[in-house]
Design a protein around this motif. Structure first.
Motif, PDB file in Angstrom:
ATOM      1  N   ASP A   1       0.823  -1.189   0.000  1.00 46.17           N
ATOM      2  CA  ASP A   1       0.000   0.000   0.000  1.00 46.17           C
ATOM      3  C   ASP A   1       0.875   1.264   0.000  1.00 46.17           C
ATOM      4  O   ASP A   1       0.582   2.209  -0.708  1.00 46.17           O
ATOM      5  CB  ASP A   1      -0.923  -0.024   1.213  1.00 46.17           C
ATOM      6  N   ILE A   2       1.948   1.238   0.787  1.00 46.17           N
ATOM      7  CA  ILE A   2       2.842   2.392   0.843  1.00 46.17           C
ATOM      8  C   ILE A   2       3.574   2.573  -0.477  1.00 46.17           C
ATOM      9  O   ILE A   2       3.697   3.694  -0.990  1.00 46.17           O
ATOM     10  CB  ILE A   2       3.834   2.253   2.008  1.00 46.17           C
ATOM     11  N   VAL A   3       4.014   1.461  -1.058  1.00 41.42           N
ATOM     12  CA  VAL A   3       4.731   1.538  -2.333  1.00 41.42           C
ATOM     13  C   VAL A   3       3.806   2.069  -3.422  1.00 41.42           C
ATOM     14  O   VAL A   3       4.217   2.895  -4.244  1.00 41.42           O
ATOM     15  CB  VAL A   3       5.312   0.154  -2.706  1.00 41.42           C
ATOM     16  N   ARG A   4       2.556   1.628  -3.420  1.00 41.64           N
ATOM     17  CA  ARG A   4       1.594   2.117  -4.412  1.00 41.64           C
ATOM     18  C   ARG A   4       1.384   3.622  -4.263  1.00 41.64           C
ATOM     19  O   ARG A   4       1.345   4.360  -5.251  1.00 41.64           O
ATOM     20  CB  ARG A   4       0.261   1.383  -4.255  1.00 41.64           C
ATOM     21  N   ASN A   5       1.268   4.108  -3.041  1.00 46.66           N
ATOM     22  CA  ASN A   5       1.103   5.547  -2.805  1.00 46.66           C
ATOM     23  C   ASN A   5       2.349   6.322  -3.227  1.00 46.66           C
ATOM     24  O   ASN A   5       2.234   7.420  -3.777  1.00 46.66           O
ATOM     25  CB  ASN A   5       0.783   5.811  -1.335  1.00 46.66           C
ATOM     26  N   LEU A   6       3.523   5.761  -2.958  1.00 45.75           N
ATOM     27  CA  LEU A   6       4.758   6.423  -3.376  1.00 45.75           C
ATOM     28  C   LEU A   6       4.866   6.491  -4.896  1.00 45.75           C
ATOM     29  O   LEU A   6       5.292   7.506  -5.462  1.00 45.75           O
ATOM     30  CB  LEU A   6       5.973   5.710  -2.792  1.00 45.75           C
ATOM     31  N   LEU A   7       4.466   5.437  -5.581  1.00 48.91           N
ATOM     32  CA  LEU A   7       4.508   5.442  -7.045  1.00 48.91           C
ATOM     33  C   LEU A   7       3.494   6.422  -7.633  1.00 48.91           C
ATOM     34  O   LEU A   7       3.770   7.086  -8.630  1.00 48.91           O
ATOM     35  CB  LEU A   7       4.274   4.036  -7.586  1.00 48.91           C
ATOM     36  N   THR A   8       2.334   6.533  -6.997  1.00 51.03           N
ATOM     37  CA  THR A   8       1.347   7.523  -7.438  1.00 51.03           C
ATOM     38  C   THR A   8       1.888   8.939  -7.236  1.00 51.03           C
ATOM     39  O   THR A   8       1.752   9.798  -8.114  1.00 51.03           O
ATOM     40  CB  THR A   8       0.022   7.351  -6.665  1.00 51.03           C
ATOM     41  N   GLY A   9       2.513   9.182  -6.086  1.00 50.57           N
ATOM     42  CA  GLY A   9       3.124  10.487  -5.831  1.00 50.57           C
ATOM     43  C   GLY A   9       4.246  10.788  -6.806  1.00 50.57           C
ATOM     44  O   GLY A   9       4.396  11.926  -7.271  1.00 50.57           O
ATOM     45  N   LEU A  10       5.030   9.765  -7.157  1.00 46.44           N
ATOM     46  CA  LEU A  10       6.111   9.940  -8.128  1.00 46.44           C
ATOM     47  C   LEU A  10       5.547  10.323  -9.491  1.00 46.44           C
ATOM     48  O   LEU A  10       6.080  11.205 -10.170  1.00 46.44           O
ATOM     49  CB  LEU A  10       6.940   8.658  -8.227  1.00 46.44           C
ATOM     50  N   GLN A  11       4.459   9.678  -9.873  1.00 46.65           N
ATOM     51  CA  GLN A  11       3.824   9.981 -11.155  1.00 46.65           C
ATOM     52  C   GLN A  11       3.390  11.450 -11.208  1.00 46.65           C
ATOM     53  O   GLN A  11       3.673  12.153 -12.186  1.00 46.65           O
ATOM     54  CB  GLN A  11       2.614   9.070 -11.346  1.00 46.65           C
ATOM     55  N   TRP A  12       2.712  11.922 -10.166  1.00 46.47           N
ATOM     56  CA  TRP A  12       2.239  13.312 -10.145  1.00 46.47           C
ATOM     57  C   TRP A  12       3.404  14.292 -10.063  1.00 46.47           C
ATOM     58  O   TRP A  12       3.360  15.373 -10.658  1.00 46.47           O
ATOM     59  CB  TRP A  12       1.261  13.539  -9.004  1.00 46.47           C
ATOM     60  N   THR A  13       4.449  13.926  -9.341  1.00 48.49           N
ATOM     61  CA  THR A  13       5.620  14.798  -9.228  1.00 48.49           C
ATOM     62  C   THR A  13       6.302  14.954 -10.578  1.00 48.49           C
ATOM     63  O   THR A  13       6.688  16.063 -10.970  1.00 48.49           O
ATOM     64  CB  THR A  13       6.606  14.228  -8.196  1.00 48.49           C
TER      65      THR A  13
END
Length: 90
Positions: A1-13
């Protein structure tokens, strides 16, 4: 779950960085053109823009764009406010 959120944040960044890079390049080209103008007024406009954005912290600019536009009665998304502020800063 944390990795998925980090990847989503990376995408938006990355997307926001790309928008700011392209928009900042276009605004920078405009400011450069004003800065090398032979007339005094465009040079003063460019100098004021540069001093304004170099003289204020980025976080303050982000807050001013987001809350300042909202004060005018316009509903703006946080993503759009960040894109505008980062483009002007860049």
């Amino acid at each position: 779950d944390i990795v998925r959120n980090l990847l989503t944040g990376l995408q938006w960044t990355l997307l926001l960085s790309l928008v700011a890079f392209i928009g900042g390049g276009l605004i920078g080209l405009l400011v450069m053109t004003l800065r090398i103008s032979s007339k005094a007024f465009p040079r003063n406009v460019a100098r004021t823009y540069i001093e304004l954005f170099e003289g204020t912290p980025l976080l303050m600019q982000l807050f001013l764009v987001f809350f300042g536009i909202a004060l005018l009665g316009v509903d703006i998304s946080p993503w759009l406010a960040a894109a505008i502020a980062l483009t002007l800063f860049t």
